[in-house]
Design a protein around this motif. Structure first.
Motif, PDB file in Angstrom:
ATOM      1  N   UNK A  45       0.853  -1.179   0.000  1.00  0.00           N
ATOM      2  CA  UNK A  45       0.000   0.000   0.000  1.00  0.00           C
ATOM      3  C   UNK A  45       0.894   1.235   0.000  1.00  0.00           C
ATOM      4  N   UNK A  46       0.653   2.113  -0.972  1.00  0.00           N
ATOM      5  CA  UNK A  46       1.422   3.349  -1.059  1.00  0.00           C
ATOM      6  C   UNK A  46       0.512   4.517  -0.697  1.00  0.00           C
ATOM      7  N   UNK A  47       1.001   5.405   0.134  1.00  0.00           N
ATOM      8  CA  UNK A  47       0.255   6.596   0.493  1.00  0.00           C
ATOM      9  C   UNK A  47       1.084   7.807   0.105  1.00  0.00           C
ATOM     10  N   UNK A  48       0.500   8.694  -0.695  1.00  0.00           N
ATOM     11  CA  UNK A  48       1.192   9.909  -1.080  1.00  0.00           C
ATOM     12  C   UNK A  48       1.087  10.931   0.045  1.00  0.00           C
ATOM     13  N   UNK A  49       2.151  11.710   0.196  1.00  0.00           N
ATOM     14  CA  UNK A  49       2.241  12.717   1.242  1.00  0.00           C
ATOM     15  C   UNK A  49       2.263  14.089   0.580  1.00  0.00           C
ATOM     16  N   UNK A  50       1.510  15.046   1.122  1.00  0.00           N
ATOM     17  CA  UNK A  50       1.476  16.416   0.616  1.00  0.00           C
ATOM     18  C   UNK A  50       2.895  16.986   0.632  1.00  0.00           C
ATOM     19  N   UNK A  93      -2.838  13.716  -3.413  1.00  0.00           N
ATOM     20  CA  UNK A  93      -3.109  13.307  -4.782  1.00  0.00           C
ATOM     21  C   UNK A  93      -2.165  14.061  -5.708  1.00  0.00           C
ATOM     22  N   UNK A  94      -1.630  13.404  -6.754  1.00  0.00           N
ATOM     23  CA  UNK A  94      -0.772  14.125  -7.702  1.00  0.00           C
ATOM     24  C   UNK A  94      -1.577  15.169  -8.469  1.00  0.00           C
ATOM     25  N   UNK A 117      -0.558  16.939  -3.441  1.00  0.00           N
ATOM     26  CA  UNK A 117      -1.245  17.865  -2.548  1.00  0.00           C
ATOM     27  C   UNK A 117      -2.407  17.199  -1.836  1.00  0.00           C
ATOM     28  N   UNK A 118      -2.589  17.560  -0.573  1.00  0.00           N
ATOM     29  CA  UNK A 118      -3.778  17.167   0.165  1.00  0.00           C
ATOM     30  C   UNK A 118      -4.931  18.056  -0.255  1.00  0.00           C
TER      31      UNK A 118
END
Length: 112
Positions: A4-9, A18-19, A33-34
């Motif tokens: 599981x990958x979670x993007x960070x702001x 989200x990109x 960005x969040x």
């Protein structure tokens, strides 16, 4: 085992993010960005869009100019699809790849 990958702001390190791809002077940029920071960016862009609305209305009447294929060779297309899926873009297995995705891929490839 699933990963599981979670993007960070990128601005305030809040998750999830989200990109977001945007362009300035024909250069594509991508930032994660969040919701709050994405809303801030959208409001800033909306101010400029409002100021440009007369130009864009006139430009749309002129019609669309094709610049040819944006995704390149079959090998590059496969690489773009794989990169896009790894980076959270929604791309189909067949068909045209959206120009924003192609630009983001090429921009990311230049940074390596």
């Amino acid at each position: 085992m699933a990963e599981i990958k979670t993007l960070v702001d990128d601005l305030d390190k809040i998750t999830p993010a989200t990109p977001v791809t945007f362009y300035v002077r024909d250069q594509a940029y991508m930032i994660d960005l969040g919701d709050e920071n994405a809303d801030r960016l959208e409001k800033i862009v909306a101010d400029y869009e409002e100021a440009l609305s007369e130009f864009t209305k006139k430009a749309r009447r002129l019609g669309r100019v094709s610049t040819g294929s944006s995704s390149g060779t079959k090998g590059e297309t496969a690489a773009i699809r794989a990169w896009a899926k790894e980076n959270g873009y929604d791309v189909k297995d067949r068909g045209r790849i959206h120009a924003d995705v192609v630009s983001a891929y090429r921009s990311a490839s230049k940074r390596r």
